[in-house]
Design a protein around this motif. Sequence first.
Motif, PDB file in Angstrom:
ATOM      1  N   THR A 122       0.852  -1.179   0.000  1.00 45.54           N
ATOM      2  CA  THR A 122       0.000   0.000   0.000  1.00 45.54           C
ATOM      3  C   THR A 122       0.893   1.236   0.000  1.00 45.54           C
ATOM      4  O   THR A 122       2.028   1.188   0.472  1.00 45.54           O
ATOM      5  N   LEU A 123       0.399   2.316  -0.581  1.00 46.96           N
ATOM      6  CA  LEU A 123       1.139   3.581  -0.562  1.00 46.96           C
ATOM      7  C   LEU A 123       0.781   4.341   0.707  1.00 46.96           C
ATOM      8  O   LEU A 123      -0.394   4.606   0.962  1.00 46.96           O
ATOM      9  N   LEU A 124       1.779   4.681   1.506  1.00 44.42           N
ATOM     10  CA  LEU A 124       1.546   5.450   2.723  1.00 44.42           C
ATOM     11  C   LEU A 124       1.570   6.949   2.434  1.00 44.42           C
ATOM     12  O   LEU A 124       0.782   7.711   2.994  1.00 44.42           O
ATOM     13  N   GLU A 125       2.479   7.364   1.561  1.00 43.85           N
ATOM     14  CA  GLU A 125       2.588   8.781   1.190  1.00 43.85           C
ATOM     15  C   GLU A 125       3.101   8.892  -0.240  1.00 43.85           C
ATOM     16  O   GLU A 125       3.914   8.069  -0.670  1.00 43.85           O
ATOM     17  N   HIS A 126       2.622   9.896  -0.946  1.00 34.58           N
ATOM     18  CA  HIS A 126       3.162  10.167  -2.282  1.00 34.58           C
ATOM     19  C   HIS A 126       2.767  11.571  -2.711  1.00 34.58           C
ATOM     20  O   HIS A 126       1.839  12.164  -2.164  1.00 34.58           O
ATOM     21  N   ALA A 127       3.507  12.097  -3.671  1.00 38.92           N
ATOM     22  CA  ALA A 127       3.208  13.426  -4.207  1.00 38.92           C
ATOM     23  C   ALA A 127       3.178  13.352  -5.732  1.00 38.92           C
ATOM     24  O   ALA A 127       3.578  14.278  -6.422  1.00 38.92           O
ATOM     25  N   GLU A 128       2.706  12.215  -6.228  1.00 36.46           N
ATOM     26  CA  GLU A 128       2.686  12.012  -7.673  1.00 36.46           C
ATOM     27  C   GLU A 128       1.483  12.687  -8.325  1.00 36.46           C
ATOM     28  O   GLU A 128       0.496  13.006  -7.664  1.00 36.46           O
ATOM     29  N   THR A 129       1.545  12.867  -9.617  1.00 40.96           N
ATOM     30  CA  THR A 129       0.492  13.537 -10.366  1.00 40.96           C
ATOM     31  C   THR A 129      -0.815  12.755 -10.306  1.00 40.96           C
ATOM     32  O   THR A 129      -0.849  11.571 -10.643  1.00 40.96           O
ATOM     33  N   PRO A 130      -1.908  13.400  -9.850  1.00 42.60           N
ATOM     34  CA  PRO A 130      -3.198  12.708  -9.804  1.00 42.60           C
ATOM     35  C   PRO A 130      -3.581  12.177 -11.181  1.00 42.60           C
ATOM     36  O   PRO A 130      -3.459  12.872 -12.189  1.00 42.60           O
ATOM     37  N   GLY A 131      -4.031  10.930 -11.222  1.00 47.29           N
ATOM     38  CA  GLY A 131      -4.463  10.342 -12.481  1.00 47.29           C
ATOM     39  C   GLY A 131      -3.352   9.677 -13.255  1.00 47.29           C
ATOM     40  O   GLY A 131      -3.606   8.911 -14.172  1.00 47.29           O
TER      41      GLY A 131
END
Length: 208
Positions: A122-131
């Motif tokens: 599971t991803l706990l944190e990310h700042a990737e582009t939505p979509g």
Amino acid sequence: MKKLESSLLNMVLVLTGVAVVMGGILAFVNHLTEGPIADQKAKALADGIKTVMCVDNLQVSQTDTVKQADAKGKELTYIIYQTKDAQGNDLGAAVESTTGGFGGDLKVLVGFDADGKILGYTLLEHAETPGLGAKADKWFQKGAKGDIIGQTPAEPLTVSKDGGKVDAITASTITSRAFLLAVNNAYNAYKATPVDAETGATKQEKEE
């Protein structure tokens, strides 16, 4: 009431007073919310461990912190949650691993069985582009196009564009590489954690 004279000193005093009051209010609000936020994070982590280990009734028997240098010499920290079932049998471990993605840090929690096979993530944190990059939370799950569940990263997982066997997220190769690197690093940290047969504690912790 006498009106304050409009002078530089008075303006500085007023602004200082406002800053002090606002700082006090922010500190008070932060104090009020600190506990609930910590509780929320702890619950999210506990739920995440159950999700990646694919077991609802489990307990974290040991928490280890491992530091390893990456290929560029940067020291990275991994948190390893050793788990047992209700009968006390070893289930494997959930490992927190962080790498740099396209938009910022990408923190992944990966579940491994005792042999190092991936049970879930599971991803706990990310700042990737939505979509786009944010699709990593589903793209590599069981049955999905980039499915990595059931694989053992003894041989590092890589995207097909780099000669590997994992399909990258469409238009998000950088995120896919970062995600797989986080998984590979998590596996290496897990397998490098020596366990003392008597106590279940890592030798690293015993030495500390």
